[in-house]
Design an enzyme around this catalytic site. Structure first.
Site, PDB file in Angstrom:
ATOM      1  N   HIS A  80      71.336  88.893  41.472  1.00 22.30           N
ATOM      2  CA  HIS A  80      69.872  88.995  41.655  1.00 22.30           C
ATOM      3  C   HIS A  80      69.320  88.289  40.314  1.00 22.30           C
ATOM      4  O   HIS A  80      70.115  87.952  39.398  1.00 22.30           O
ATOM      5  CB  HIS A  80      69.418  90.395  41.335  1.00 22.30           C
ATOM      6  CG  HIS A  80      69.711  91.173  40.113  1.00 22.30           C
ATOM      7  ND1 HIS A  80      71.115  91.626  40.126  1.00 22.30           N
ATOM      8  CD2 HIS A  80      69.333  91.438  39.130  1.00 22.30           C
ATOM      9  CE1 HIS A  80      71.492  92.318  39.045  1.00 22.30           C
ATOM     10  NE2 HIS A  80      70.067  92.035  38.368  1.00 22.30           N
ATOM     11  N   ARG A 129      77.478  85.912  35.567  1.00 21.79           N
ATOM     12  CA  ARG A 129      76.076  85.096  35.377  1.00 21.79           C
ATOM     13  C   ARG A 129      76.595  84.038  36.701  1.00 21.79           C
ATOM     14  O   ARG A 129      77.742  83.423  36.702  1.00 21.79           O
ATOM     15  CB  ARG A 129      75.735  84.224  34.383  1.00 21.79           C
ATOM     16  CG  ARG A 129      75.204  85.364  33.488  1.00 21.79           C
ATOM     17  CD  ARG A 129      74.855  85.089  32.068  1.00 21.79           C
ATOM     18  NE  ARG A 129      74.161  86.054  31.200  1.00 21.79           N
ATOM     19  CZ  ARG A 129      74.846  86.759  30.644  1.00 21.79           C
ATOM     20  NH1 ARG A 129      76.132  86.818  30.665  1.00 21.79           N
ATOM     21  NH2 ARG A 129      74.376  87.894  29.951  1.00 21.79           N
TER      22      ARG A 129
END
Length: 197
Positions: A59, A78
Site C-alpha cells: 500500500h 519498501r
C-alpha cells in the site's frame, strides 16, 4: 500533457504516475515502482473513515493526512518511489499476490455518542476516534495500555489527582487498570485512541 493540463482525475492511475514523473528530481532515472499504481486499488478515505491493511498487502499513501496504527514489526519493506533501501527479493517473499477489495470502515459509534471504534481482524490493536465538544466528558477504564493523540483542539486528561493538557499533535500514554476522563477546553476536540481490543 493531460496531467499538466489538469485533465486527469485522481481516481485514474495515470494521474498518480504522471505526478510521480513530474515531481521527480532526476527525470532521466525513473523508479520502476511507479508502475505499481496500475496494480493497486485507488481508495479515497474521507475524514472519519478507515481502511484495514493486513500484513503482506502492499500500500501507499498518496496525499492527505491519516492516522496509522500498526502492530509492532521489524519487517517493513519498501517497494519503490523512495530514497530508502528496496530489497526486491525480500519484498517478493512477503507480498500477497491476490486480488483484494478495499473495505472502507465508518466505525461503530459507542453508546456515549463520543467514541467511534474501528473494529478490524487484528487481535493486537484497535483504533478509535473521539470527538468532544466543550460540554462533553469522555469517561474510560483502561483495561490495557492506551495512547491518546490530539488531532484538533485541546484535551484535558485527568486520572485521579493527575491532570495533563494535550494540545494539537501531543499525546499521552495511559497505563492499564486506570480510570480517566477527558474534557475539551476548546470548542471542539478530535483525538484518537490506540489500544488492544
Amino acid at each position: 500533457p493531460l496531467y499538466k493540463a489538469g485533465q486527469l482525475d485522481k481516481a485514474n492511475p495515470d494521474y498518480w504516475a504522471a505526478k510521480a514523473v513530474d515531481s521527480a528530481e532526476d527525470r532521466s532515472v525513473l523508479d520502476r515502482g511507479i508502475y505499481s499504481i496500475y496494480f493497486f486499488n485507488i481508495v479515497r478515505a474521507e475524514p472519519g473513515q478507515a481502511v484495514f491493511q493486513d500484513a503482506g498487502i502492499p500500500h501507499a499513501y498518496l496525499e492527505g493526512q491519516n492516522m496509522e496504527l500498526m502492530a509492532n514489526s521489524d519487517n517493513v519493506l519498501r517497494g519503490g518511489l523512495t530514497p530508502k533501501h528496496v530489497d526486491v527479493a525480500e519484498l517478493l517473499k512477503h507480498v500477497i499476490f491476490e486480488e483484494t477489495h478495499p473495505n472502507i470502515m465508518h466505525g461503530e459509534l459507542q453508546p456515549d455518542g463520543l467514541e467511534r471504534i474501528y473494529k478490524s481482524p487484528a487481535p493486537d490493536f484497535e483504533l478509535s476516534k473521539i470527538d468532544l465538544k466543550s460540554s462533553d466528558r469522555y469517561l474510560s477504564r483502561a483495561s490495557t495500555a492506551q495512547i491518546l493523540i490530539v488531532l484538533e483542539g485541546e484535551a484535558e486528561v485527568t486520572e485521579g489527582q493527575k491532570k495533563v493538557v494535550l494540545k494539537k499533535g501531543e499525546s499521552a500514554f495511559i497505563t492499564s487498570n486506570c480510570d480517566y476522563e477527558v474534557i475539551s477546553p476548546a470548542p471542539t476536540t478530535t483525538m484518537y485512541k490506540a489500544t488492544a481490543p
